[in-house]
Design a protein around this motif. Structure first.
Motif, PDB file in Angstrom:
ATOM      1  N   UNK A 126       7.986   5.975   9.362  1.00 34.50           N
ATOM      2  CA  UNK A 126       8.062   4.687   8.656  1.00 34.50           C
ATOM      3  C   UNK A 126       8.061   4.877   7.140  1.00 34.50           C
ATOM      4  N   UNK A 127       7.309   5.861   6.656  1.00 35.71           N
ATOM      5  CA  UNK A 127       7.198   6.098   5.220  1.00 35.71           C
ATOM      6  C   UNK A 127       8.132   7.226   4.792  1.00 35.71           C
ATOM      7  N   UNK A 128       9.340   7.173   5.303  1.00 36.34           N
ATOM      8  CA  UNK A 128      10.315   8.252   5.087  1.00 36.34           C
ATOM      9  C   UNK A 128      10.656   8.451   3.618  1.00 36.34           C
ATOM     10  N   UNK A 129      10.666   7.363   2.830  1.00 36.76           N
ATOM     11  CA  UNK A 129      11.049   7.496   1.422  1.00 36.76           C
ATOM     12  C   UNK A 129       9.978   8.231   0.631  1.00 36.76           C
ATOM     13  N   UNK A 130       8.726   8.016   0.983  1.00 38.80           N
ATOM     14  CA  UNK A 130       7.628   8.725   0.317  1.00 38.80           C
ATOM     15  C   UNK A 130       7.680  10.200   0.652  1.00 38.80           C
ATOM     16  N   UNK A 131       7.843  10.503   1.936  1.00 43.72           N
ATOM     17  CA  UNK A 131       7.896  11.902   2.368  1.00 43.72           C
ATOM     18  C   UNK A 131       9.088  12.612   1.747  1.00 43.72           C
ATOM     19  N   UNK A 168       0.823  -1.204   0.000  1.00 46.75           N
ATOM     20  CA  UNK A 168       0.000   0.000   0.000  1.00 46.75           C
ATOM     21  C   UNK A 168       0.855   1.251   0.000  1.00 46.75           C
ATOM     22  N   UNK A 169       1.993   1.211   0.699  1.00 44.50           N
ATOM     23  CA  UNK A 169       2.912   2.342   0.777  1.00 44.50           C
ATOM     24  C   UNK A 169       4.312   1.880   0.369  1.00 44.50           C
ATOM     25  N   UNK A 170       4.542   1.600  -0.904  1.00 45.56           N
ATOM     26  CA  UNK A 170       5.859   1.114  -1.331  1.00 45.56           C
ATOM     27  C   UNK A 170       6.932   2.187  -1.149  1.00 45.56           C
ATOM     28  N   UNK A 171       8.102   1.763  -0.689  1.00 43.57           N
ATOM     29  CA  UNK A 171       9.191   2.711  -0.435  1.00 43.57           C
ATOM     30  C   UNK A 171       9.722   3.298  -1.740  1.00 43.57           C
ATOM     31  N   UNK A 172       9.951   2.449  -2.740  1.00 47.81           N
ATOM     32  CA  UNK A 172      10.428   2.894  -4.053  1.00 47.81           C
ATOM     33  C   UNK A 172      11.614   3.857  -3.904  1.00 47.81           C
ATOM     34  N   UNK A 173      12.696   3.332  -3.364  1.00 44.83           N
ATOM     35  CA  UNK A 173      13.864   4.157  -3.055  1.00 44.83           C
ATOM     36  C   UNK A 173      14.480   4.786  -4.305  1.00 44.83           C
ATOM     37  N   UNK A 174      14.398   4.097  -5.415  1.00 43.23           N
ATOM     38  CA  UNK A 174      14.966   4.659  -6.642  1.00 43.23           C
ATOM     39  C   UNK A 174      14.250   5.946  -7.035  1.00 43.23           C
ATOM     40  N   UNK A 175      12.931   5.967  -6.860  1.00 37.77           N
ATOM     41  CA  UNK A 175      12.176   7.179  -7.170  1.00 37.77           C
ATOM     42  C   UNK A 175      12.586   8.327  -6.241  1.00 37.77           C
ATOM     43  N   UNK A 176      12.885   8.000  -4.993  1.00 38.30           N
ATOM     44  CA  UNK A 176      13.356   9.025  -4.072  1.00 38.30           C
ATOM     45  C   UNK A 176      14.698   9.583  -4.530  1.00 38.30           C
ATOM     46  N   UNK A 177      15.559   8.711  -5.051  1.00 35.63           N
ATOM     47  CA  UNK A 177      16.831   9.167  -5.608  1.00 35.63           C
ATOM     48  C   UNK A 177      16.594  10.088  -6.801  1.00 35.63           C
ATOM     49  N   UNK A 178      15.632   9.740  -7.646  1.00 35.26           N
ATOM     50  CA  UNK A 178      15.291  10.596  -8.787  1.00 35.26           C
ATOM     51  C   UNK A 178      14.814  11.964  -8.300  1.00 35.26           C
ATOM     52  N   UNK A 179      13.990  11.978  -7.247  1.00 39.98           N
ATOM     53  CA  UNK A 179      13.502  13.243  -6.693  1.00 39.98           C
ATOM     54  C   UNK A 179      14.653  14.074  -6.129  1.00 39.98           C
ATOM     55  N   UNK A 180      15.619  13.418  -5.494  1.00 40.04           N
ATOM     56  CA  UNK A 180      16.787  14.130  -4.968  1.00 40.04           C
ATOM     57  C   UNK A 180      17.596  14.741  -6.107  1.00 40.04           C
TER      58      UNK A 180
END
Length: 328
Positions: free
Chosen positions: A120-125, A40-52
């Motif tokens: 917990x949902x730090x990557x989304x935030x 329901x709340x996937x971390x998707x760390x690669x997308x967070x890297x893209x956002x950075x």
């Protein structure tokens, strides 16, 4: 509730109810994660890297364009500071006020990072905040490029103009990036980046993120951060380092983008492109879809916190989450 439903609930998680960390004044639980949370709340760390990287791109573009804008700033003799209502009320500049602004900003950034690490949902935030800040830096690049305002005070000591020497411009841009764009680090001695205020953007966005992702029980922290943000913004005007219009535009653009993004992220319907969804016409809608399409949840992110480090183990294997029953 019968015995079978009780056993099913216990199979999901074992918990001890405690009145702790809740955004809606509900009670919270300290428990093992429930099934289905990761999907329901996937971390998707690669997308967070893209956002950075997107944030870094926005910052680099802003700093690079500032090199051009600095060359266009008129001299004090040819164009004195414009009339400003804040300067009329406080005609004498308070020298230490801008240091207060930057110190408050650094405190707010630190609090925001702490909340980000514990949520917990730090990557989304993280990718939401990175995207919002990156977009604001791009907007700021456009506004300061199209209209060059004169320096707002005689206290400014702008660096000499380099008259198109690319090597010096690149050197200044690198030094500004290394210093985080702050005056207290001695890295910011260029002029022209007035409309709109980057310091106000940081003060506003960090406070909004802290308010959005902290529970109501921490209302004292929310109020403290609001005071830090407000006094930081006022300090900019007391220091005569920005015109009032720079502050007003920064506040309006930052708050509207933050609220628009989070409204769209809180509704699965607003993530769909359709004729009735006018927000899907924004230029950044496809980027937004890329970051948010797999979060299939209506509403704000639940107030769940966990320990990000592998030690101590008792903290690592626990998570704070909301009680499924209001007031229980």
């Amino acid at each position: 509730m019968d015995a079978s439903s009780n056993s099913n609930e216990q199979a999901r998680f074992t918990s001890v109810t405690i009145p702790l960390l809740n955004p809606d004044n509900e009670q919270s639980e300290f428990s093992a994660p429930a099934n289905g949370q990761e999907t329901k709340f996937p971390a998707e760390k690669f997308k967070t890297l893209v956002a950075l990287l997107y944030l870094f791109f926005g910052f680099v573009v802003s700093v690079s364009v500032l090199q051009i804008v600095h060359e266009r700033v008129p001299t004090m003799e040819s164009c004195p500071p414009l009339p400003d209502i804040a300067f009329d009320f406080v005609p004498r500049r308070i020298e230490w006020a801008f240091d207060v602004c930057e110190i408050n900003g650094m405190i707010l950034v630190g609090v925001c990072l702490l909340i980000l690490l514990l949520h917990k949902h730090r990557w989304i935030i993280a990718r939401r905040v990175f995207f919002i800040l990156g977009t604001l830096y791009i907007y700021r690049t456009i506004t300061m490029l199209v209209t060059t305002l004169p320096v707002p005070g005689a206290h400014f000591h702008c660096a000499p103009k380099v008259h198109g020497r690319i090597g010096m411009m690149v050197y200044r841009a690198v030094m500004l990036l290394a210093g985080g764009g702050l005056s207290v680090t001695g890295a910011h001695n260029l002029c022209g980046d007035y409309l709109f205020s980057g310091h106000t953007v940081i003060l506003v966005v960090t406070y909004l993120a802290i308010k959005e992702y902290t529970p109501l029980v921490l209302w004292q922290l929310r109020w403290l951060c609001w005071v830090l943000s407000a006094t930081g913004i006022v300090s900019i005007l007391l220091a005569h380092d920005h015109y009032t219009v720079d502050i007003v535009v920064a506040y309006l653009v930052a708050t509207r983008l933050f609220w628009t993004y989070h409204t769209m992220a809180s509704s699965t319907m607003l993530k769909q492109q359709s004729k009735s969804n006018h927000w899907s016409r924004t230029w950044w809608f496809k980027i937004f879809r890329y970051f948010e399409e797999n979060i299939r949840y209506n509403g704000t992110l639940p107030a769940e916190y966990d320990w990000p480090l592998p030690w101590p183990r008792i903290m690592k294997h626990s998570v704070i989450r909301r009680s499924p029953v209001k007031g229980v």
